[in-house]
Design a protein around this motif. Structure first.
Motif, PDB file in Angstrom:
ATOM      1  N   ALA A  18     -39.660  36.552 -37.600  1.00 24.80           N
ATOM      2  CA  ALA A  18     -40.334  35.424 -36.947  1.00 24.80           C
ATOM      3  C   ALA A  18     -40.162  34.140 -37.750  1.00 24.80           C
ATOM      4  O   ALA A  18     -39.912  33.068 -37.186  1.00 24.80           O
ATOM      5  CB  ALA A  18     -41.806  35.746 -36.750  1.00 24.80           C
ATOM      6  N   SER A  19     -40.282  34.233 -39.049  1.00 26.22           N
ATOM      7  CA  SER A  19     -40.142  33.028 -39.859  1.00 26.22           C
ATOM      8  C   SER A  19     -38.705  32.523 -39.875  1.00 26.22           C
ATOM      9  O   SER A  19     -38.471  31.318 -39.953  1.00 26.22           O
ATOM     10  CB  SER A  19     -40.643  33.275 -41.273  1.00 26.22           C
ATOM     11  OG  SER A  19     -39.914  34.306 -41.866  1.00 26.22           O
ATOM     12  N   THR A  20     -37.741  33.418 -39.774  1.00 25.45           N
ATOM     13  CA  THR A  20     -36.347  32.988 -39.680  1.00 25.45           C
ATOM     14  C   THR A  20     -36.113  32.207 -38.392  1.00 25.45           C
ATOM     15  O   THR A  20     -35.438  31.177 -38.393  1.00 25.45           O
ATOM     16  CB  THR A  20     -35.406  34.201 -39.747  1.00 25.45           C
ATOM     17  OG1 THR A  20     -35.635  34.877 -40.974  1.00 25.45           O
ATOM     18  CG2 THR A  20     -33.962  33.784 -39.653  1.00 25.45           C
ATOM     19  N   ALA A  21     -36.693  32.691 -37.304  1.00 28.58           N
ATOM     20  CA  ALA A  21     -36.574  31.967 -36.038  1.00 28.58           C
ATOM     21  C   ALA A  21     -37.228  30.590 -36.149  1.00 28.58           C
ATOM     22  O   ALA A  21     -36.688  29.599 -35.639  1.00 28.58           O
ATOM     23  CB  ALA A  21     -37.211  32.772 -34.916  1.00 28.58           C
ATOM     24  N   LEU A  22     -38.360  30.508 -36.826  1.00 27.62           N
ATOM     25  CA  LEU A  22     -39.031  29.222 -37.009  1.00 27.62           C
ATOM     26  C   LEU A  22     -38.224  28.271 -37.894  1.00 27.62           C
ATOM     27  O   LEU A  22     -38.167  27.068 -37.626  1.00 27.62           O
ATOM     28  CB  LEU A  22     -40.422  29.425 -37.597  1.00 27.62           C
ATOM     29  CG  LEU A  22     -41.463  30.017 -36.667  1.00 27.62           C
ATOM     30  CD1 LEU A  22     -42.753  30.309 -37.421  1.00 27.62           C
ATOM     31  CD2 LEU A  22     -41.725  29.077 -35.509  1.00 27.62           C
ATOM     32  N   VAL A  23     -37.599  28.802 -38.927  1.00 28.07           N
ATOM     33  CA  VAL A  23     -36.773  27.971 -39.806  1.00 28.07           C
ATOM     34  C   VAL A  23     -35.576  27.418 -39.036  1.00 28.07           C
ATOM     35  O   VAL A  23     -35.254  26.229 -39.133  1.00 28.07           O
ATOM     36  CB  VAL A  23     -36.299  28.772 -41.037  1.00 28.07           C
ATOM     37  CG1 VAL A  23     -35.171  28.073 -41.768  1.00 28.07           C
ATOM     38  CG2 VAL A  23     -37.466  29.021 -41.970  1.00 28.07           C
ATOM     39  N   ILE A  24     -34.926  28.254 -38.260  1.00 30.34           N
ATOM     40  CA  ILE A  24     -33.771  27.809 -37.481  1.00 30.34           C
ATOM     41  C   ILE A  24     -34.191  26.748 -36.473  1.00 30.34           C
ATOM     42  O   ILE A  24     -33.512  25.728 -36.294  1.00 30.34           O
ATOM     43  CB  ILE A  24     -33.085  29.010 -36.795  1.00 30.34           C
ATOM     44  CG1 ILE A  24     -32.404  29.876 -37.857  1.00 30.34           C
ATOM     45  CG2 ILE A  24     -32.076  28.561 -35.752  1.00 30.34           C
ATOM     46  CD1 ILE A  24     -31.862  31.183 -37.333  1.00 30.34           C
ATOM     47  N   GLN A  25     -35.334  26.953 -35.841  1.00 33.56           N
ATOM     48  CA  GLN A  25     -35.832  25.971 -34.878  1.00 33.56           C
ATOM     49  C   GLN A  25     -36.258  24.678 -35.572  1.00 33.56           C
ATOM     50  O   GLN A  25     -35.995  23.585 -35.067  1.00 33.56           O
ATOM     51  CB  GLN A  25     -37.000  26.556 -34.103  1.00 33.56           C
ATOM     52  CG  GLN A  25     -37.483  25.683 -32.976  1.00 33.56           C
ATOM     53  CD  GLN A  25     -38.630  26.327 -32.222  1.00 33.56           C
ATOM     54  OE1 GLN A  25     -39.345  27.164 -32.773  1.00 33.56           O
ATOM     55  NE2 GLN A  25     -38.787  25.947 -30.974  1.00 33.56           N
ATOM     56  N   ALA A  26     -36.897  24.776 -36.727  1.00 34.56           N
ATOM     57  CA  ALA A  26     -37.351  23.593 -37.453  1.00 34.56           C
ATOM     58  C   ALA A  26     -36.177  22.744 -37.935  1.00 34.56           C
ATOM     59  O   ALA A  26     -36.280  21.510 -38.002  1.00 34.56           O
ATOM     60  CB  ALA A  26     -38.223  24.000 -38.627  1.00 34.56           C
ATOM     61  N   GLY A  28     -33.492  22.447 -36.322  1.00 36.71           N
ATOM     62  CA  GLY A  28     -32.822  21.920 -35.136  1.00 36.71           C
ATOM     63  C   GLY A  28     -31.394  22.403 -35.001  1.00 36.71           C
ATOM     64  O   GLY A  28     -30.518  21.647 -34.577  1.00 36.71           O
ATOM     65  N   THR A  29     -31.142  23.628 -35.322  1.00 39.47           N
ATOM     66  CA  THR A  29     -29.795  24.189 -35.259  1.00 39.47           C
ATOM     67  C   THR A  29     -29.806  25.464 -34.427  1.00 39.47           C
ATOM     68  O   THR A  29     -30.818  25.835 -33.865  1.00 39.47           O
ATOM     69  CB  THR A  29     -29.262  24.451 -36.691  1.00 39.47           C
ATOM     70  OG1 THR A  29     -27.899  24.837 -36.605  1.00 39.47           O
ATOM     71  CG2 THR A  29     -30.052  25.492 -37.405  1.00 39.47           C
ATOM     72  N   THR A  30     -28.670  26.090 -34.351  1.00 34.88           N
ATOM     73  CA  THR A  30     -28.556  27.352 -33.634  1.00 34.88           C
ATOM     74  C   THR A  30     -28.109  28.435 -34.621  1.00 34.88           C
ATOM     75  O   THR A  30     -27.700  28.135 -35.738  1.00 34.88           O
ATOM     76  CB  THR A  30     -27.523  27.259 -32.502  1.00 34.88           C
ATOM     77  OG1 THR A  30     -26.238  27.002 -33.070  1.00 34.88           O
ATOM     78  CG2 THR A  30     -27.882  26.175 -31.505  1.00 34.88           C
ATOM     79  N   LEU A  31     -28.173  29.669 -34.192  1.00 34.65           N
ATOM     80  CA  LEU A  31     -27.762  30.773 -35.055  1.00 34.65           C
ATOM     81  C   LEU A  31     -26.259  30.712 -35.346  1.00 34.65           C
ATOM     82  O   LEU A  31     -25.824  31.070 -36.439  1.00 34.65           O
ATOM     83  CB  LEU A  31     -28.130  32.115 -34.415  1.00 34.65           C
ATOM     84  CG  LEU A  31     -27.948  33.349 -35.275  1.00 34.65           C
ATOM     85  CD1 LEU A  31     -28.763  33.227 -36.561  1.00 34.65           C
ATOM     86  CD2 LEU A  31     -28.346  34.588 -34.524  1.00 34.65           C
ATOM     87  N   GLU A  32     -25.475  30.219 -34.396  1.00 35.84           N
ATOM     88  CA  GLU A  32     -24.028  30.105 -34.616  1.00 35.84           C
ATOM     89  C   GLU A  32     -23.722  29.071 -35.697  1.00 35.84           C
ATOM     90  O   GLU A  32     -22.844  29.274 -36.534  1.00 35.84           O
ATOM     91  CB  GLU A  32     -23.307  29.731 -33.320  1.00 35.84           C
ATOM     92  CG  GLU A  32     -23.296  30.833 -32.280  1.00 35.84           C
ATOM     93  CD  GLU A  32     -24.597  30.888 -31.486  1.00 35.84           C
ATOM     94  OE1 GLU A  32     -25.291  29.856 -31.382  1.00 35.84           O
ATOM     95  OE2 GLU A  32     -24.938  31.982 -30.997  1.00 35.84           O
ATOM     96  N   LYS A  33     -24.442  27.956 -35.695  1.00 32.95           N
ATOM     97  CA  LYS A  33     -24.214  26.920 -36.706  1.00 32.95           C
ATOM     98  C   LYS A  33     -24.830  27.292 -38.042  1.00 32.95           C
ATOM     99  O   LYS A  33     -24.315  26.933 -39.090  1.00 32.95           O
ATOM    100  CB  LYS A  33     -24.794  25.586 -36.232  1.00 32.95           C
ATOM    101  CG  LYS A  33     -24.068  24.966 -35.077  1.00 32.95           C
ATOM    102  CD  LYS A  33     -24.729  23.661 -34.701  1.00 32.95           C
ATOM    103  CE  LYS A  33     -24.111  23.075 -33.459  1.00 32.95           C
ATOM    104  NZ  LYS A  33     -24.802  21.848 -33.056  1.00 32.95           N
ATOM    105  N   PHE A  34     -25.962  27.981 -38.019  1.00 35.34           N
ATOM    106  CA  PHE A  34     -26.679  28.340 -39.245  1.00 35.34           C
ATOM    107  C   PHE A  34     -26.004  29.492 -39.960  1.00 35.34           C
ATOM    108  O   PHE A  34     -26.139  29.619 -41.170  1.00 35.34           O
ATOM    109  CB  PHE A  34     -28.136  28.693 -38.899  1.00 35.34           C
ATOM    110  CG  PHE A  34     -29.047  28.783 -40.076  1.00 35.34           C
ATOM    111  CD1 PHE A  34     -29.358  27.658 -40.822  1.00 35.34           C
ATOM    112  CD2 PHE A  34     -29.601  29.992 -40.450  1.00 35.34           C
ATOM    113  CE1 PHE A  34     -30.209  27.736 -41.912  1.00 35.34           C
ATOM    114  CE2 PHE A  34     -30.454  30.079 -41.536  1.00 35.34           C
ATOM    115  CZ  PHE A  34     -30.760  28.952 -42.264  1.00 35.34           C
ATOM    116  N   SER A  35     -25.301  30.329 -39.257  1.00 31.25           N
ATOM    117  CA  SER A  35     -24.577  31.500 -39.741  1.00 31.25           C
ATOM    118  C   SER A  35     -25.505  32.706 -39.852  1.00 31.25           C
ATOM    119  O   SER A  35     -26.659  32.604 -40.249  1.00 31.25           O
ATOM    120  CB  SER A  35     -23.886  31.214 -41.077  1.00 31.25           C
ATOM    121  OG  SER A  35     -23.956  32.254 -41.965  1.00 31.25           O
ATOM    122  N   LEU A  36     -24.968  33.812 -39.468  1.00 32.46           N
ATOM    123  CA  LEU A  36     -25.725  35.062 -39.462  1.00 32.46           C
ATOM    124  C   LEU A  36     -26.088  35.514 -40.875  1.00 32.46           C
ATOM    125  O   LEU A  36     -27.176  36.029 -41.114  1.00 32.46           O
ATOM    126  CB  LEU A  36     -24.911  36.149 -38.746  1.00 32.46           C
ATOM    127  CG  LEU A  36     -25.620  37.456 -38.472  1.00 32.46           C
ATOM    128  CD1 LEU A  36     -26.857  37.220 -37.618  1.00 32.46           C
ATOM    129  CD2 LEU A  36     -24.691  38.429 -37.797  1.00 32.46           C
TER     130      LEU A  36
END
Length: 65
Positions: A18-26, A28-36
């Motif tokens: 859940a916190s990873t999803a919040l960090v990615i959202q905070a 303002g990026t996507t999982l593809e840009k942030f990297s798996l």
């Protein structure tokens, strides 16, 4: 004791995800840009911290055994 130990594992994993999803959202990026790999590292580090504190609060004594 078994229920509390299962609870520590489950809650720490959920908090990590859940916190990873919040960090990615905070950010303002996507999982593809942030990297798996980066997302996995964030999830593991936050889940690790949650595991330590949940172990202490629920007195499961994982870290003492």
């Amino acid at each position: 004791m078994l229920f509390r130990r299962i609870l520590v594992w489950a809650l720490s994993a959920l908090l990590g995800l859940a916190s990873t999803a919040l960090v990615i959202q905070a950010l303002g990026t996507t999982l593809e840009k942030f990297s798996l790999i980066d997302a996995a590292l964030v999830a593991l580090s936050i889940a690790g911290l949650a595991f330590i504190w949940l172990d202490y609060c629920l007195k499961t004594e994982y870290l003492r055994s």
